[in-house]
Design an enzyme around this catalytic site. Structure first.
Site, PDB file in Angstrom:
ATOM      1  N   CYS A  24       4.074   7.205   3.256  1.00  0.00           N
ATOM      2  CA  CYS A  24       3.140   8.181   2.700  1.00  0.00           C
ATOM      3  C   CYS A  24       3.084   8.136   1.186  1.00  0.00           C
ATOM      4  CB  CYS A  24       3.561   9.581   3.117  1.00  0.00           C
ATOM      5  SG  CYS A  24       3.723   9.774   4.886  1.00  0.00           S
ATOM      6  N   GLY A  51      -1.114   5.771   2.669  1.00  0.00           N
ATOM      7  CA  GLY A  51      -1.355   6.554   3.870  1.00  0.00           C
ATOM      8  C   GLY A  51      -2.826   6.846   4.027  1.00  0.00           C
ATOM      9  N   ASN A 125       7.803  11.517   1.768  1.00  0.00           N
ATOM     10  CA  ASN A 125       7.652  10.084   1.983  1.00  0.00           C
ATOM     11  C   ASN A 125       9.034   9.547   2.321  1.00  0.00           C
ATOM     12  OD1 ASN A 125       7.062   7.226  -0.220  1.00  0.00           O
ATOM     13  ND2 ASN A 125       6.990   7.349   1.994  1.00  0.00           N
ATOM     14  N   GLY A 126       9.171   8.995   3.508  1.00  0.00           N
ATOM     15  CA  GLY A 126      10.467   8.460   3.915  1.00  0.00           C
ATOM     16  C   GLY A 126      10.753   8.775   5.364  1.00  0.00           C
ATOM     17  N   TYR A 274       4.901  -5.827  -0.754  1.00  0.00           N
ATOM     18  CA  TYR A 274       3.644  -5.450  -0.123  1.00  0.00           C
ATOM     19  C   TYR A 274       3.196  -4.016  -0.370  1.00  0.00           C
ATOM     20  CZ  TYR A 274       0.352  -4.178   3.492  1.00  0.00           C
ATOM     21  OH  TYR A 274      -0.744  -3.701   4.135  1.00  0.00           O
ATOM     22  N   ASP A 378       1.809 -12.147   2.279  1.00  0.00           N
ATOM     23  CA  ASP A 378       3.041 -11.450   1.881  1.00  0.00           C
ATOM     24  C   ASP A 378       4.100 -11.430   2.962  1.00  0.00           C
ATOM     25  OD1 ASP A 378       2.645  -8.750   3.434  1.00  0.00           O
ATOM     26  OD2 ASP A 378       0.746  -9.207   2.483  1.00  0.00           O
ATOM     27  N   CYS A 468      15.579  -5.199   6.472  1.00  0.00           N
ATOM     28  CA  CYS A 468      14.678  -5.737   7.505  1.00  0.00           C
ATOM     29  C   CYS A 468      14.724  -7.269   7.536  1.00  0.00           C
ATOM     30  CB  CYS A 468      13.258  -5.224   7.316  1.00  0.00           C
ATOM     31  SG  CYS A 468      12.644  -5.358   5.650  1.00  0.00           S
TER      32      CYS A 468
HETATM   33  S1  SF4 Z   1      14.566  -2.053   5.831  1.00  0.00           S
HETATM   34 FE1  SF4 Z   1      13.015  -3.290   4.720  1.00  0.00          FE
HETATM   35  S2  SF4 Z   1      11.159  -2.009   4.659  1.00  0.00           S
HETATM   36 FE2  SF4 Z   1      12.905  -0.663   5.211  1.00  0.00          FE
HETATM   37  S3  SF4 Z   1      13.644   0.201   3.271  1.00  0.00           S
HETATM   38 FE3  SF4 Z   1      14.874  -1.626   3.650  1.00  0.00          FE
HETATM   39  S4  SF4 Z   1      13.738  -3.301   2.602  1.00  0.00           S
HETATM   40 FE4  SF4 Z   1      12.346  -1.570   2.796  1.00  0.00          FE
END
Ligand code: SF4
Length: 498
Positions: A24, A51, A125-126, A274, A378, A468
């Site tokens: 968001c 968002g 946001n989060g 991104y 990206d 991630c």
């Molecule tokens: S897991 Fe990836 S998308 Fe989520 S906060 Fe960490 S770096 Fe960012």
């Protein structure tokens, strides 16, 4: 969509939150001599990319808080009439990306509800990762059944946070500031929040600083925003980032700072890849500069003989420019993006659905035909978009298509505010690079390395979240989450057809 016919709420109404996690944009203003609702509209307009499914603004005139929110883009939700109906000198805005199934009016923010000391409007946001523990804690300490109060199925993190901040009705001298300092240290996960009561604007950031949040100066007050670009657009000068673990209290006395937790920075690297606008700066590093450098590193790590470098617009553009600069291969615009595509509630016809990616991107045959193309994007989430893209470029006459990606393979789910896909849906989970290359039907495929991406941000690795890509999470994931399967059976943030 608006409740009560006009969407305007007073604090008597407290719609519950429900639905999945979201990414968001947040914007807040305290200013004695500004049209704060209008300023917030333009702040949200600058944050629209964060968002696109709902938008809302709350204002206070010192005595009463009003909220207007609805489904749609910021420019669809607000007009002159609605903005004029939001008076005051304090404003709070939010734009939300809700995933499929949660695209409801009730889930739009700011939330609104009574507290022991007045009224609270909150924008988040989060994604909190310890909501179960928070509910258990409140039950044990105060006998409060948050789940019961929120209603079955509506116990999302933002609703829980709003309810926790409500305070104790029996307190003879209740204070939202004191309540915030009690509640914020209890939270785990990602939260960049702004909230208001009748007299004060508050802003706080989790101790990791996953999501950005900045403070700006206006001629007659202050602004807080998810990104520096939003400050630029409303004429506010950047003052500083809100520190991880910091609460700011902004009112007629100025700005006061509290530290509610020791900072352990782990900023989201995907903001650089991104999420954030290229004209935003996070932790001192301009996003466009980071993306361009990612392209240069990518060219160094994955060179190829080709005639032109083209971006997947818009987020692939800076990296494609960097790739072209470092490789000496000519940069060209080979794909035209429909700038107005956004998210639409109108279902496409079957014929249009089959055209898929062309709703968003269309190739320039004169640029593509007969050429060996490097196409820079990206990220790859599920692979469907890239496959369609490669096919479309070949259909436009490309002699070869070489795909270059300015982030490493996404292999793990995010629990801190970004919805990619379940782990099982991530194409990089289980397939080798060669298999992914075959799957998307490219002539070659190259991902930037983790080290190369981090180098391009110019931020120390121990101040970034890269979970991630690595599965190494900076804090615990939600109780009951299975990171190996992924617990987020949701559509991804903006790679919705990827
Ligand atoms: S897991 Fe990836 S998308 Fe989520 S906060 Fe960490 S770096 Fe960012």
């Amino acid at each position: 969509m608006a409740r009560g016919g006009d969407g305007l709420l007073t604090h008597e109404t407290f719609p519950g939150e429900k639905g999945p996690r979201d990414a968001c944009g947040v914007f807040g203003v305290w200013a004695s001599d500004e049209e704060v609702a209008r300023l917030t509209f333009f702040g949200l307009y600058a944050l629209q990319h964060r968002g696109q499914e709902s938008a809302g603004i709350a204002t206070s005139d010192g005595e009463k808080i009003l909220v207007y929110k609805d489904m749609g883009l910021v420019s669809q939700v607000f007009d002159e009439k609605t903005l004029s109906s939001l008076p005051g000198h304090i404003a709070l805005g939010h734009c939300r990306y809700a995933t499929t199934g949660a695209s409801t009016w009730e889930n739009a923010q700011p939330t609104l509800g009574p507290t022991a000391s007045g009224t609270l409007a909150l924008a988040h946001n989060g994604n909190l990762t310890n909501t179960r523990e928070l509910m258990a804690h409140e039950r044990e300490k105060y006998g409060t059944d948050l789940q019961g109060e929120l209603g079955r199925g509506s116990s999302t993190d933002t609703a829980i946070l709003s309810t926790l901040l409500r305070g104790d009705d029996t307190d003879p001298d209740p204070s939202l500031e004191r309540e915030a300092l009690r509640v914020l240290p209890m939270l785990d996960g990602a939260f960049s929040i702004a909230f208001i009561d009748e007299t004060t604007l508050y802003a706080a950031r989790d101790r990791f600083g996953f999501r950005p949040l900045v403070l700006g100066r206006l001629a007659s007050g202050w602004a807080v925003a998810s990104e520096t670009a939003a400050l630029d657009i409303v004429g506010a000068s950047f003052v500083r980032e809100i520190e991880p673990g910091e609460l700011l209290v902004i009112n007629e006395e100025g700005v006061r700072s509290h530290r509610f937790a020791e900072a352990t920075p782990a900023g989201c690297i995907f903001e650089y890849v991104y999420l954030a606008r290229p004209d935003t700066t996070i932790a001192g590093r301009n996003v466009n500069a980071a993306r361009t450098q990612m392209g240069r590193v990518l060219a160094r790590e994955h060179p190829v003989e080709a005639d032109i470098v083209i971006p997947t617009p818009d987020s692939g553009t800076p990296a494609a420019i960097g790739y072209a600069q470092a490789s000496g291969i000519k940069f060209a615009q080979g794909l035209v993006k429909n700038a107005y595509v956004g998210r639409t509630f109108i279902q496409p016809t079957q014929t249009i659905r089959q055209l898929g990616i062309r709703l968003k991107l269309n190739p320039l045959r004169e640029v593509i035909a007969g050429r060996r193309i490097v196409v820079v994007d990206d990220s790859i989430v599920r692979g469907n978009t890239q496959r369609a893209l490669v096919r479309m470029l070949r259909g436009a006459g490309a002699a070869e298509v070489h795909v270059r990606i300015s982030s490493p393979p996404v292999k793990w789910p995010c629990f801190f505010g970004i919805d990619f896909a379940t782990r099982a849906e991530l194409i990089a989970n289980g397939l080798t690079i060669e298999q992914i290359c075959a799957n998307i039907e490219a002539d070659s495929l190259g991902y930037i390395s983790l080290e190369g991406m981090i180098e391009a941000t110019a931020i120390a690795q121990d101040r970034l979240c890269v979970a991630c890509f690595t599965g190494d999470y900076p804090t615990r994931v939600p109780l009951g989450a299975n990171v190996h399967q992924g617990v987020l059976p949701l559509t991804p943030l903006t790679h919705e057809e990827d």
